[in-house]
Motif scaffolding. Structure first.
Motif, short mmCIF file in Angstrom:
data_model
loop_
_atom_site.label_atom_id
_atom_site.label_comp_id
_atom_site.label_asym_id
_atom_site.label_seq_id
_atom_site.Cartn_x
_atom_site.Cartn_y
_atom_site.Cartn_z
N ARG A 58 0.83 -1.21 0.00
CA ARG A 58 0.00 0.00 0.00
C ARG A 58 0.87 1.27 0.00
O ARG A 58 0.58 2.23 -0.70
N LEU A 59 1.96 1.26 0.79
CA LEU A 59 2.85 2.42 0.83
C LEU A 59 3.54 2.64 -0.52
O LEU A 59 3.73 3.78 -0.94
N VAL A 60 3.92 1.55 -1.19
CA VAL A 60 4.54 1.67 -2.51
C VAL A 60 3.53 2.25 -3.50
O VAL A 60 3.87 3.12 -4.31
N GLN A 61 2.28 1.81 -3.44
CA GLN A 61 1.25 2.34 -4.33
C GLN A 61 1.06 3.84 -4.11
O GLN A 61 0.93 4.61 -5.07
N ILE A 62 1.04 4.25 -2.84
CA ILE A 62 0.88 5.67 -2.52
C ILE A 62 2.05 6.47 -3.09
O ILE A 62 1.86 7.52 -3.70
N ALA A 63 3.27 5.98 -2.91
CA ALA A 63 4.46 6.67 -3.42
C ALA A 63 4.43 6.76 -4.94
O ALA A 63 4.76 7.80 -5.52
N GLN A 66 2.03 9.44 -6.00
CA GLN A 66 2.55 10.78 -5.76
C GLN A 66 3.65 11.15 -6.76
O GLN A 66 3.79 12.32 -7.11
N LEU A 67 4.39 10.16 -7.21
CA LEU A 67 5.46 10.41 -8.18
C LEU A 67 4.95 10.37 -9.62
O LEU A 67 5.69 10.70 -10.55
N GLY A 68 3.71 9.93 -9.80
CA GLY A 68 3.15 9.85 -11.14
C GLY A 68 3.67 8.68 -11.93
O GLY A 68 3.67 8.71 -13.16
N ILE A 69 4.10 7.62 -11.27
CA ILE A 69 4.62 6.43 -11.93
C ILE A 69 3.46 5.50 -12.25
O ILE A 69 2.63 5.22 -11.40
#
Length: 71
Positions: A58-63, A66-69
């Protein structure tokens, strides 16, 4: 290394409450009952790993959001 305590330190100490809330949300979604007294010694390694893995996911998805990846 500290004995009996985690040596991990959060870069943003205010994030601790958010991570705790996320832990309970993920556990509820997985149908895992967390102990009310806060002692996790009786929890199975598998259950705790499921919770931790899902929090990380979940934290990776949020990051990524936010980075637009996009993957």
């Amino acid at each position: 290394m500290a004995r009996g305590r985690s040596s991990n330190q959060l870069l943003v100490p205010e994030a601790r409450a958010v991570l705790e809330q996320m832990k309970y949300e993920v556990a509820t979604e997985l149908g895992i009952q967390l102990p009310n007294d806060g002692y996790y010694g009786y929890m199975t390694t598998r259950d705790m790993g499921l919770i931790g893995g899902n929090i990380t996911r979940r934290l990776v998805q949020i990051a990524e959001q936010q980075l637009g990846i996009r993957i």
